[in-house]
Design a protein around this motif. Structure first.
Motif, PDB file in Angstrom:
ATOM      1  N   LYS A   1       0.821  -1.213   0.000  1.00 40.85           N
ATOM      2  CA  LYS A   1       0.000   0.000   0.000  1.00 40.85           C
ATOM      3  C   LYS A   1       0.853   1.260   0.000  1.00 40.85           C
ATOM      4  O   LYS A   1       0.397   2.319  -0.432  1.00 40.85           O
ATOM      5  N   ALA A   2       2.084   1.153   0.492  1.00 39.80           N
ATOM      6  CA  ALA A   2       2.984   2.308   0.537  1.00 39.80           C
ATOM      7  C   ALA A   2       3.808   2.453  -0.736  1.00 39.80           C
ATOM      8  O   ALA A   2       4.695   3.316  -0.799  1.00 39.80           O
ATOM      9  N   TYR A   3       3.519   1.637  -1.752  1.00 42.86           N
ATOM     10  CA  TYR A   3       4.296   1.727  -3.003  1.00 42.86           C
ATOM     11  C   TYR A   3       4.109   3.116  -3.614  1.00 42.86           C
ATOM     12  O   TYR A   3       2.989   3.631  -3.682  1.00 42.86           O
ATOM     13  N   PRO A   4       5.207   3.762  -4.058  1.00 41.09           N
ATOM     14  CA  PRO A   4       5.100   5.141  -4.567  1.00 41.09           C
ATOM     15  C   PRO A   4       4.223   5.247  -5.811  1.00 41.09           C
ATOM     16  O   PRO A   4       4.185   4.329  -6.641  1.00 41.09           O
ATOM     17  N   THR A   5       3.532   6.377  -5.924  1.00 42.31           N
ATOM     18  CA  THR A   5       2.630   6.615  -7.049  1.00 42.31           C
ATOM     19  C   THR A   5       3.025   7.896  -7.773  1.00 42.31           C
ATOM     20  O   THR A   5       3.851   8.683  -7.292  1.00 42.31           O
ATOM     21  N   VAL A   6       2.417   8.102  -8.934  1.00 42.26           N
ATOM     22  CA  VAL A   6       2.523   9.381  -9.647  1.00 42.26           C
ATOM     23  C   VAL A   6       1.316  10.199  -9.206  1.00 42.26           C
ATOM     24  O   VAL A   6       0.172   9.831  -9.504  1.00 42.26           O
TER      25      VAL A   6
ATOM     26  N   GLU B   1      14.478   4.757 -14.860  1.00 43.27           N
ATOM     27  CA  GLU B   1      14.795   3.505 -15.558  1.00 43.27           C
ATOM     28  C   GLU B   1      14.250   2.279 -14.845  1.00 43.27           C
ATOM     29  O   GLU B   1      13.665   1.395 -15.460  1.00 43.27           O
ATOM     30  N   ASN B   2      14.389   2.223 -13.522  1.00 41.14           N
ATOM     31  CA  ASN B   2      13.964   1.044 -12.763  1.00 41.14           C
ATOM     32  C   ASN B   2      12.636   1.234 -12.045  1.00 41.14           C
ATOM     33  O   ASN B   2      12.318   0.505 -11.110  1.00 41.14           O
ATOM     34  N   GLY B   3      11.855   2.212 -12.475  1.00 41.89           N
ATOM     35  CA  GLY B   3      10.574   2.468 -11.836  1.00 41.89           C
ATOM     36  C   GLY B   3      10.703   3.475 -10.707  1.00 41.89           C
ATOM     37  O   GLY B   3      11.769   4.052 -10.465  1.00 41.89           O
ATOM     38  N   LEU B   4       9.608   3.703 -10.002  1.00 41.60           N
ATOM     39  CA  LEU B   4       9.572   4.721  -8.949  1.00 41.60           C
ATOM     40  C   LEU B   4      10.130   4.173  -7.640  1.00 41.60           C
ATOM     41  O   LEU B   4       9.802   3.070  -7.224  1.00 41.60           O
ATOM     42  N   GLU B   5      10.966   4.985  -6.992  1.00 30.91           N
ATOM     43  CA  GLU B   5      11.447   4.660  -5.650  1.00 30.91           C
ATOM     44  C   GLU B   5      10.839   5.584  -4.610  1.00 30.91           C
ATOM     45  O   GLU B   5      10.897   5.314  -3.413  1.00 30.91           O
ATOM     46  N   SER B   6      10.273   6.700  -5.069  1.00 27.94           N
ATOM     47  CA  SER B   6       9.580   7.644  -4.185  1.00 27.94           C
ATOM     48  C   SER B   6       8.437   8.261  -4.977  1.00 27.94           C
ATOM     49  O   SER B   6       8.447   8.239  -6.218  1.00 27.94           O
ATOM     50  N   PRO B   7       7.427   8.817  -4.297  1.00 21.18           N
ATOM     51  CA  PRO B   7       6.299   9.407  -5.024  1.00 21.18           C
ATOM     52  C   PRO B   7       6.757  10.496  -5.997  1.00 21.18           C
ATOM     53  O   PRO B   7       7.631  11.305  -5.674  1.00 21.18           O
ATOM     54  N   LEU B   8       6.165  10.483  -7.188  1.00 27.76           N
ATOM     55  CA  LEU B   8       6.514  11.466  -8.220  1.00 27.76           C
ATOM     56  C   LEU B   8       5.378  12.487  -8.310  1.00 27.76           C
ATOM     57  O   LEU B   8       4.265  12.158  -8.708  1.00 27.76           O
ATOM     58  N   SER B   9       5.671  13.716  -7.881  1.00 31.31           N
ATOM     59  CA  SER B   9       4.635  14.755  -7.865  1.00 31.31           C
ATOM     60  C   SER B   9       4.945  15.924  -8.791  1.00 31.31           C
ATOM     61  O   SER B   9       4.111  16.799  -8.971  1.00 31.31           O
ATOM     62  N   GLU B  10       6.160  15.964  -9.352  1.00 37.02           N
ATOM     63  CA  GLU B  10       6.540  17.054 -10.247  1.00 37.02           C
ATOM     64  C   GLU B  10       6.617  16.536 -11.688  1.00 37.02           C
ATOM     65  O   GLU B  10       7.533  15.789 -12.023  1.00 37.02           O
ATOM     66  N   PRO B  11       5.655  16.901 -12.549  1.00 36.26           N
ATOM     67  CA  PRO B  11       5.719  16.453 -13.947  1.00 36.26           C
ATOM     68  C   PRO B  11       6.801  17.179 -14.725  1.00 36.26           C
ATOM     69  O   PRO B  11       7.315  18.222 -14.292  1.00 36.26           O
TER      70      PRO B  11
END
Length: 517
Positions: A129-134, A170-180
């Motif tokens: 559930k804590a997996y980072p999202t966009v 390259e290897n996916g998200l390691e932290s939430p991505l909030s800046e496009p």
């Protein structure tokens, strides 16, 4: 048996009286066997004298020849699914899922805004559930689509009236991505559709509930074309032609329109393509024809095929069933197969489109017990050619995503050229500026004979300065620099204060020493 029915009937008509009037007690089994042998020998003799009886034309009338007649679907094992995903409950008829050879993206439920997951394909099993999202949108996300020319770039549209373009590590998200990378602002109402140009780099289309279609140059973040007076009501779907020179749209006013976006001109349109009130879908086929799904006046689901240059009458119309889920069409231009996935259905129907009547040929249906909330469709270059896989879907359940593999059964382990003609590769044939200037180009094709190997995080080449070539978060970097300067200032003031306190303590210690003496 593929024999002339008249000859067979004539042979047997001469015998029924003798067989019916004579019971088994009268006619022995040997006589019956002899009569049967005489009939079959006569038929074989006639076939030998008339070889045209078993002509290819007759075979075609009995069973239509197609290499995709035995395509079958199969869901993967549970450990190869993506579990514990809270799929979005937004009432919008989009697929909610986008897939490419590296990642699967899924729109999810999110509090306080909109978000979607981006998972590497190999990250199966339970998703934490804590997996980072966009999570940069302030309203629910309605549509997402991967860039066909860069497997790390994805566009999203939202109820917050914006379109955002994101660059995935390259290897996916390691932290939430909030800046496009870039925010595209131009719509006045929620944006329900995003679609990348199939052959031109950095050209992105968006359609909103303000009844506008905007075409952007993502490399500069500019609105290049605005089609604002062509649709009087909500736009249900937008599809690019094979080379991206034309658009095909389906609107709530029950019209299907073919548009030349650069000339801002309607090339052709059909009123009441489907007479039902529920949403339609329209897509371009490789030969320039248009395939539509919709509802009849009696709310039966329909599919239809149209010629672009004469849309007065359809090439064919077929009624399917009376379910009320919107049919989402997924098209493979290499094999000319259309897959229809109804929202809320538990099945995927697939049809082959040919030049022979009835033009849209039913192949088969893949069914499961669980209804589908959405569906992702893997590009051809992401398939396993060694297993004769011709399509792969990512079916969204309420709490998981389940891959479904479509396979053509073949005994040989060799590469099947007939199943895998050259397909569209990841390289664009045009730059954005060339396309906006009026140039057209078909997709650059690649062979799948040795399998598709993706290049490592390909950089985007552009003529102008492109926001996508810079690091994904210039605003964030500026904020970080400001924060760093502020921290340094605070650190300096604290250091100065500590030095002053040290001096004061030293003086006080001296005074205490004098008093003690």
């Amino acid at each position: 048996m593929c024999l002339k029915s008249s000859s067979v009937h004539q042979q047997f008509r001469s015998y029924p009286e003798s067989w019916s009037n004579n019971r088994p007690s009268v006619v022995c089994s040997q006589e019956l066997m002899q009569q049967f042998k005489n009939i079959t020998s006569n038929i074989c003799l006639q076939n030998a004298q008339n070889p045209d009886i078993l002509s290819a034309d007759m075979m075609r009338r009995v069973v239509r020849q197609s290499k995709f007649r035995h395509v079958f679907g199969q869901a993967v094992r549970n450990d190869q699914c993506y579990d514990d995903i809270r799929v979005s409950r937004v009432t919008w008829d989009s697929s909610f899922c986008a897939v490419n050879p590296k990642f699967v993206a899924i729109i999810i439920e999110a509090s306080g805004g909109g978000a979607f997951l981006v998972l590497p394909l190999q990250k199966t099993g339970r998703i934490d559930k804590a997996y980072p999202t966009v999570c940069g949108h302030t309203g629910p996300v309605l549509d997402i689509e991967w860039c066909p020319h860069n497997d790390h770039v994805i566009a999203s549209s939202s109820e917050d009236c914006t379109v955002m373009v994101w660059q995935i590590p390259e290897n996916g998200l390691e932290s939430p991505l909030s800046e496009p990378v870039v925010v595209l602002e131009g719509h006045s109402k929620r944006v329900g559709i995003v679609s990348w140009h199939p052959t031109a780099r950095n050209v992105l289309l968006s359609a909103g509930c303000d009844n506008q279609i905007i075409i952007w140059n993502v490399g500069t973040g500019e609105v290049m074309i605005n089609l604002e007076d062509m649709h009087p009501d909500v736009i249900f779907s937008v599809s690019w032609s094979r080379n991206g020179s034309l658009l095909c749209t389906a609107c709530k006013d029950k019209k299907v329109r073919v548009i030349d976006p650069r000339k801002k001109k309607i090339v052709a349109e059909k009123d009441k393509a489907h007479e039902g009130a529920r949403p339609m879908r329209a897509i371009f086929l490789a030969d320039g024809n248009i395939f539509t799904t919709g509802f009849s006046r009696m709310s039966e689901r329909q599919l239809a095929l149209w010629k672009t240059d004469s849309m007065d009458e359809p090439i064919c119309v077929q009624e399917m069933d009376s379910s009320n889920g919107v049919l989402l069409p997924f098209y493979d231009p290499d094999t000319n197969i259309v897959y229809l996935c109804g929202k809320g259905d538990s099945s995927i129907r697939y049809f082959e489109i040919t030049d022979e009547a009835p033009f849209v040929h039913y192949l088969n249906t893949f069914s499961t017990k669980e209804p589908q909330r959405g569906m992702g469709y893997m590009p051809k270059r992401g398939l396993d050619v060694n297993k004769c896989e011709i399509a792969r879907f990512y079916k969204l359940h309420e709490r998981k995503c389940e891959p479904i593999i479509m396979t053509v059964p073949r005994k040989s382990d060799l590469f099947q050229d007939d199943l895998y003609p050259d397909t569209a590769g990841p390289d664009p044939s045009l730059e954005a500026e060339e396309w906006f200037a009026g140039k057209n180009g078909g997709p650059i094709l690649i062979s799948l004979k040795d399998g598709y190997v993706s290049t490592k995080n390909r950089d985007l080449k552009v003529v102008k300065t492109n926001v996508l070539e810079s690091k994904p978060a210039t605003k964030a970097e500026n904020k970080m620099e400001d924060k760093l300067e502020e921290v340094l200032r605070e650190f300096k003031s604290l250091r100065d204060r500590v030095i002053l306190q040290d001096r004061r303590i030293a003086r006080l210690e001296e005074q205490v020493a004098k008093v003690a003496m």
